[in-house]
Write a protein that holds these residues in place. Structure first.
Motif, PDB file in Angstrom:
ATOM      1  N   ASN A 200     -11.010   2.934   2.047  1.00 52.08           N
ATOM      2  CA  ASN A 200      -9.778   3.113   2.819  1.00 52.08           C
ATOM      3  C   ASN A 200      -8.696   3.807   1.988  1.00 52.08           C
ATOM      4  OD1 ASN A 200     -10.863   1.862   5.075  1.00 52.08           O
ATOM      5  ND2 ASN A 200     -10.053  -0.159   4.555  1.00 52.08           N
ATOM      6  N   ALA A 201      -8.600   3.413   0.719  1.00 50.71           N
ATOM      7  CA  ALA A 201      -7.617   4.048  -0.165  1.00 50.71           C
ATOM      8  C   ALA A 201      -7.935   5.529  -0.350  1.00 50.71           C
ATOM      9  CB  ALA A 201      -7.586   3.333  -1.514  1.00 50.71           C
ATOM     10  N   ARG A 202      -9.218   5.851  -0.503  1.00 52.51           N
ATOM     11  CA  ARG A 202      -9.611   7.262  -0.659  1.00 52.51           C
ATOM     12  C   ARG A 202      -9.271   8.071   0.590  1.00 52.51           C
ATOM     13  NH1 ARG A 202     -14.403   5.008  -2.832  1.00 52.51           N
ATOM     14  NH2 ARG A 202     -14.304   4.965  -5.102  1.00 52.51           N
ATOM     15  N   GLU A 203      -9.507   7.493   1.745  1.00 58.41           N
ATOM     16  CA  GLU A 203      -9.172   8.194   2.984  1.00 58.41           C
ATOM     17  C   GLU A 203      -7.670   8.444   3.068  1.00 58.41           C
ATOM     18  OE1 GLU A 203     -11.170   9.566   5.294  1.00 58.41           O
ATOM     19  OE2 GLU A 203     -12.773   9.048   3.866  1.00 58.41           O
ATOM     20  N   ASN A 204      -6.877   7.475   2.634  1.00 56.31           N
ATOM     21  CA  ASN A 204      -5.422   7.658   2.614  1.00 56.31           C
ATOM     22  C   ASN A 204      -5.020   8.747   1.631  1.00 56.31           C
ATOM     23  OD1 ASN A 204      -5.004   5.612   4.508  1.00 56.31           O
ATOM     24  ND2 ASN A 204      -4.894   4.027   2.942  1.00 56.31           N
ATOM     25  N   MET A 205      -5.717   8.811   0.508  1.00 56.89           N
ATOM     26  CA  MET A 205      -5.409   9.828  -0.494  1.00 56.89           C
ATOM     27  C   MET A 205      -5.705  11.232   0.024  1.00 56.89           C
ATOM     28  SD  MET A 205      -6.680   7.969  -4.003  1.00 56.89           S
ATOM     29  CE  MET A 205      -5.451   7.185  -5.059  1.00 56.89           C
TER      30      MET A 205
ATOM     31  N   GLY B  18      -0.793   3.582   0.984  1.00 58.21           N
ATOM     32  CA  GLY B  18      -2.107   2.958   0.929  1.00 58.21           C
ATOM     33  C   GLY B  18      -3.034   3.564  -0.099  1.00 58.21           C
ATOM     34  N   CYS B  19      -2.451   4.153  -1.157  1.00 56.71           N
ATOM     35  CA  CYS B  19      -3.247   4.827  -2.188  1.00 56.71           C
ATOM     36  C   CYS B  19      -3.422   3.991  -3.455  1.00 56.71           C
ATOM     37  CB  CYS B  19      -2.592   6.153  -2.577  1.00 56.71           C
ATOM     38  SG  CYS B  19      -2.382   7.301  -1.197  1.00 56.71           S
TER      39      CYS B  19
ATOM     40  N   LYS C 150     -15.552  -6.571  -4.858  1.00 58.28           N
ATOM     41  CA  LYS C 150     -16.297  -7.335  -3.850  1.00 58.28           C
ATOM     42  C   LYS C 150     -16.220  -6.699  -2.469  1.00 58.28           C
ATOM     43  CE  LYS C 150     -16.044 -11.865  -3.873  1.00 58.28           C
ATOM     44  NZ  LYS C 150     -15.475 -13.240  -3.930  1.00 58.28           N
ATOM     45  N   ASN C 151     -15.162  -5.964  -2.220  1.00 58.31           N
ATOM     46  CA  ASN C 151     -15.002  -5.315  -0.924  1.00 58.31           C
ATOM     47  C   ASN C 151     -14.778  -3.817  -1.118  1.00 58.31           C
ATOM     48  OD1 ASN C 151     -14.453  -4.516   1.670  1.00 58.31           O
ATOM     49  ND2 ASN C 151     -12.760  -5.951   2.014  1.00 58.31           N
ATOM     50  N   ARG C 152     -15.874  -3.082  -1.178  1.00 53.35           N
ATOM     51  CA  ARG C 152     -15.765  -1.650  -1.448  1.00 53.35           C
ATOM     52  C   ARG C 152     -15.051  -0.899  -0.320  1.00 53.35           C
ATOM     53  NH1 ARG C 152     -19.250  -0.109  -5.694  1.00 53.35           N
ATOM     54  NH2 ARG C 152     -19.550  -1.960  -6.982  1.00 53.35           N
TER      55      ARG C 152
END
Length: 282
Positions: A257-262, A226-227, A250-252
């Motif tokens: 979510n990607a940052r949290e996965n990273m 999910g990164c 449009k959907n930050r």
């Protein structure tokens, strides 16, 4: 010739251990270490075991892995595996992630084309950035390109009043990463690991002619975590790229979510783990 020369180097230096980082240049020294009875540790950071490391596996004491076990890893040598994480520059390893895209006026996009740039990025990305601007998105671009494209890309962005920083090589890549909300990048192991460590979500466009297609497998790994978003080069055109970037802008929450996965996949303890594995042999 390099193998012969490696004998003289190892006999002169008398190392207690040899640490091979993959790539053909590491093969001669690593190979001779076995003949001289010097313990060998090898390191692999791709999701496909490199050819040099594949040949060295039988003589290595351990193989340290940057991510998960490569898909082509021989079963009989799996007992030698040690998972340590990606070897990165210390400044990137210790990077303090502070990003809040909601408070920024411009959405910043970083384009990384690998060590030599990527010609196709220079052909596709500028038109997409203009499309975003024409649709009233406030964007700025940091773009690596090949030297031959640099002048025309800069002229294009300036003509369309798009804030830009176009370069063929940059020493301050960490500064650019820290300013970026999203990256569009090839998917070499080091680049993908750097973007993950700095929590910079990226659109991965694997180089289709990489050895054993290893960039594709790297991208699939980070996509599954999910990164990133994987876009094969044969689908990499202005229409597809615009739709994906627009969706992300449009959907930050997608970025967050990607940052949290990273954050779950980065590692600041790599060097201590390597130190431990080396000390066990010494």
């Amino acid at each position: 010739f390099s193998i012969v020369k490696s004998f003289f180097i190892l006999i002169k230096e008398k190392p207690d251990i040899v640490f091979g980082l993959g790539g053909y240049v590491s093969f001669p020294i690593s190979f001779v270490s076995k003949i001289l009875n010097i313990p060998l540790i090898i390191y692999e950071n791709n999701l496909i075991l490199g050819r040099t490391n594949k040949y060295l596996l039988p003589i290595a004491k351990k193989i340290l892995l940057g991510t998960t076990t490569p898909v082509n890893f021989p079963e009989k040598y799996k007992k030698k595996i040690r998972h340590v994480g990606n070897i990165l520059k210390e400044e990137i390893m210790n990077y303090n992630v502070v990003k809040d895209t909601n408070k920024k006026e411009n959405f910043s996009i970083l384009v990384l084309g690998g060590s030599q740039g990527a010609k196709i990025f220079g052909e596709v990305v500028p038109s997409v950035i203009k499309m975003l601007k024409d649709n009233e998105y406030k964007v700025e671009i940091f773009q690596q390109c090949i030297e031959e494209q640099k002048k025309s890309i800069i002229e294009f962005y300036n003509k369309n009043n798009i804030k830009n920083n176009v370069f063929s090589f940059a020493n301050n890549i960490l500064d650019l990463i820290s300013l970026s909300d999203l990256a569009i990048s090839r998917c070499g192991a080091s680049t993908a690991a750097e973007l993950t460590q700095t929590c910079t979500p990226f659109i991965a466009v694997p180089y289709p002619f990489s050895v054993d297609n290893h960039q594709y497998f790297n991208a699939k790994h980070y996509e599954a975590k999910g990164c990133c978003w994987l876009m094969n080069q044969n689908n990499f055109d202005s229409t597809n790229l615009f739709k994906l970037v627009q969706k992300i802008i449009k959907n930050r929450n997608i970025l967050e979510n990607a940052r949290e996965n990273m954050k779950k996949n980065g590692s600041k303890d790599v060097y201590n783990k390597i130190k431990k594995e080396v000390e066990e042999i010494l």
